[in-house]
Enzyme design. Sequence first.
Site, PDB file in Angstrom:
ATOM      1  N   HIS A   8      -3.851   3.916  -1.535  1.00  0.00           N
ATOM      2  CA  HIS A   8      -3.809   2.602  -2.187  1.00  0.00           C
ATOM      3  C   HIS A   8      -3.618   1.544  -1.108  1.00  0.00           C
ATOM      4  CE1 HIS A   8      -2.936  -0.803  -4.571  1.00  0.00           C
ATOM      5  NE2 HIS A   8      -1.611  -0.693  -4.554  1.00  0.00           N
ATOM      6  N   HIS A  28      -5.083  -7.447  -6.974  1.00  0.00           N
ATOM      7  CA  HIS A  28      -4.091  -6.501  -6.477  1.00  0.00           C
ATOM      8  C   HIS A  28      -4.551  -5.800  -5.208  1.00  0.00           C
ATOM      9  CE1 HIS A  28      -1.064  -3.085  -7.682  1.00  0.00           C
ATOM     10  NE2 HIS A  28      -1.175  -3.203  -6.361  1.00  0.00           N
ATOM     11  N   HIS A  30      -4.307  -2.832   0.222  1.00  0.00           N
ATOM     12  CA  HIS A  30      -4.503  -4.236  -0.130  1.00  0.00           C
ATOM     13  C   HIS A  30      -5.490  -4.853   0.863  1.00  0.00           C
ATOM     14  CE1 HIS A  30      -0.354  -4.685  -2.364  1.00  0.00           C
ATOM     15  NE2 HIS A  30      -1.115  -3.738  -2.871  1.00  0.00           N
ATOM     16  N   SER A  63       7.499   5.449  -3.525  1.00  0.00           N
ATOM     17  CA  SER A  63       6.797   4.189  -3.748  1.00  0.00           C
ATOM     18  C   SER A  63       6.903   3.732  -5.206  1.00  0.00           C
ATOM     19  CB  SER A  63       5.314   4.363  -3.387  1.00  0.00           C
ATOM     20  OG  SER A  63       4.552   3.265  -3.836  1.00  0.00           O
ATOM     21  N   SER A  64       7.033   2.416  -5.394  1.00  0.00           N
ATOM     22  CA  SER A  64       7.071   1.861  -6.749  1.00  0.00           C
ATOM     23  C   SER A  64       5.751   2.054  -7.480  1.00  0.00           C
ATOM     24  CB  SER A  64       7.423   0.366  -6.689  1.00  0.00           C
ATOM     25  OG  SER A  64       6.427  -0.342  -5.956  1.00  0.00           O
ATOM     26  N   GLU A  65       4.695   2.345  -6.722  1.00  0.00           N
ATOM     27  CA  GLU A  65       3.380   2.572  -7.323  1.00  0.00           C
ATOM     28  C   GLU A  65       3.153   4.048  -7.650  1.00  0.00           C
ATOM     29  OE1 GLU A  65       1.591   0.219  -8.259  1.00  0.00           O
ATOM     30  OE2 GLU A  65       1.288  -1.369  -6.778  1.00  0.00           O
ATOM     31  N   TYR A 110     -26.106  18.684   1.322  1.00  0.00           N
ATOM     32  CA  TYR A 110     -26.441  18.913   2.728  1.00  0.00           C
ATOM     33  C   TYR A 110     -25.276  18.654   3.693  1.00  0.00           C
ATOM     34  CZ  TYR A 110     -31.177  19.255   1.021  1.00  0.00           C
ATOM     35  OH  TYR A 110     -32.294  19.640   0.331  1.00  0.00           O
ATOM     36  N   TYR A 151     -26.564   2.078   0.620  1.00  0.00           N
ATOM     37  CA  TYR A 151     -26.680   3.426   0.055  1.00  0.00           C
ATOM     38  C   TYR A 151     -25.414   4.268   0.206  1.00  0.00           C
ATOM     39  CZ  TYR A 151     -27.516   5.199   4.823  1.00  0.00           C
ATOM     40  OH  TYR A 151     -27.385   5.525   6.148  1.00  0.00           O
ATOM     41  N   GLY A 201       0.813  -1.206   0.000  1.00  0.00           N
ATOM     42  CA  GLY A 201       0.000   0.000   0.000  1.00  0.00           C
ATOM     43  C   GLY A 201       0.849   1.260   0.000  1.00  0.00           C
ATOM     44  N   ASN A 202       0.215   2.382  -0.278  1.00  0.00           N
ATOM     45  CA  ASN A 202       0.912   3.661  -0.316  1.00  0.00           C
ATOM     46  C   ASN A 202      -0.084   4.805  -0.291  1.00  0.00           C
ATOM     47  OD1 ASN A 202       0.417   3.417  -3.415  1.00  0.00           O
ATOM     48  ND2 ASN A 202       1.877   1.798  -2.920  1.00  0.00           N
ATOM     49  N   SER A 226       9.423   3.757  -0.656  1.00  0.00           N
ATOM     50  CA  SER A 226       9.370   2.349  -1.051  1.00  0.00           C
ATOM     51  C   SER A 226      10.058   1.469  -0.013  1.00  0.00           C
ATOM     52  CB  SER A 226      10.058   2.169  -2.401  1.00  0.00           C
ATOM     53  OG  SER A 226      10.094   0.812  -2.787  1.00  0.00           O
ATOM     54  N   GLY A 227       9.321   0.436   0.456  1.00  0.00           N
ATOM     55  CA  GLY A 227       9.928  -0.609   1.264  1.00  0.00           C
ATOM     56  C   GLY A 227      10.234  -0.289   2.705  1.00  0.00           C
TER      57      GLY A 227
END
Length: 221
Positions: free
Chosen positions: A98, A160, A100, A78-80, A213, A119, A34-35, A49-50
Site C-alpha cells: 500500500h 488516498h 501513497h 499498521s492502522s491499515e 511465456y 500494454y 504506506g504499509n 504503525s507510526g
Amino acid sequence: MGNGGRVQLQRERELIAEFARRLRPDGLVIGTAGNLSVRSGDLVAVTPSGLDYDELTPATICVVDLEGRVAQGRCRPSSELPLHLQIYARSDTAAVVHTHSPYATVLGTVVPELPPIHYLIADLGGRVRVAPYATPGSQELAVHLEVALAGRAAVLLANHGAITIAGSLVRAYSRSLLLEWLSALYYRARVIGEPSLVGDEEVARVGRFLREYLGTDRDAP
C-alpha cells in the site's frame, strides 16, 4: 513472545523491513505513510504503525493471525491492517503493498479508472479501477477495495493512494513501481492532449503472454 519464544515468519519479516526502507527513496510514500504485508499460512507479517522506515528491523515487524490478533511483535500493527486482511480473506495472494505514490494518488482524485495507456498494464490485470473514498483503516474502505480489486492486481484508492498484490513481496513491490510509472505516463500524456489507448483485447493478449511465456501464472490477477 508467542510459541515458546520461537521467531515467527523470520524471512517474511526480513523482506518487509528491506522493502519498507525502499519506499521513500523510490518515491512511493512520504513520512511513515504506506504499509506492506506478507502472508504465510494462517499468519501475516505487517509493518508496524507510526515507526520510521529507517528504524525498521525484522524484530519490529508485527505478526498477526487472519483475525488481526497479534501473534508476535513489540509494536502495534499498521492502522491499515483491515485492508490487508480483507484481501487475504478473499484471495490466495501472498503479499500486499500500500503506497501513497504521487501520480497514482493524483489520478485517484480525477479519473474513475487508469485506462490502458501502455500494454504493460496487462501485468495489473487491465484497467485499474478507483475505489471510492472511505476513512483510512475502516471496514468500509476494505469493502470498497474488495470490489475494485476483483480480477485485478492493483487498485487506486480515491483521495488516498494505491494498492498492489502478488504471489510474492518482490512482485507486489515491482507492481507498485509499475503502477506509479503508468500513472505518470497517463498524466503527462493528458497534459499534451488526448492519449491513444491500447485496446482491451490486446491487453488481454499481452496478459496471456506474460502468464504463459514468462511464468507468472502464480501472480496472475
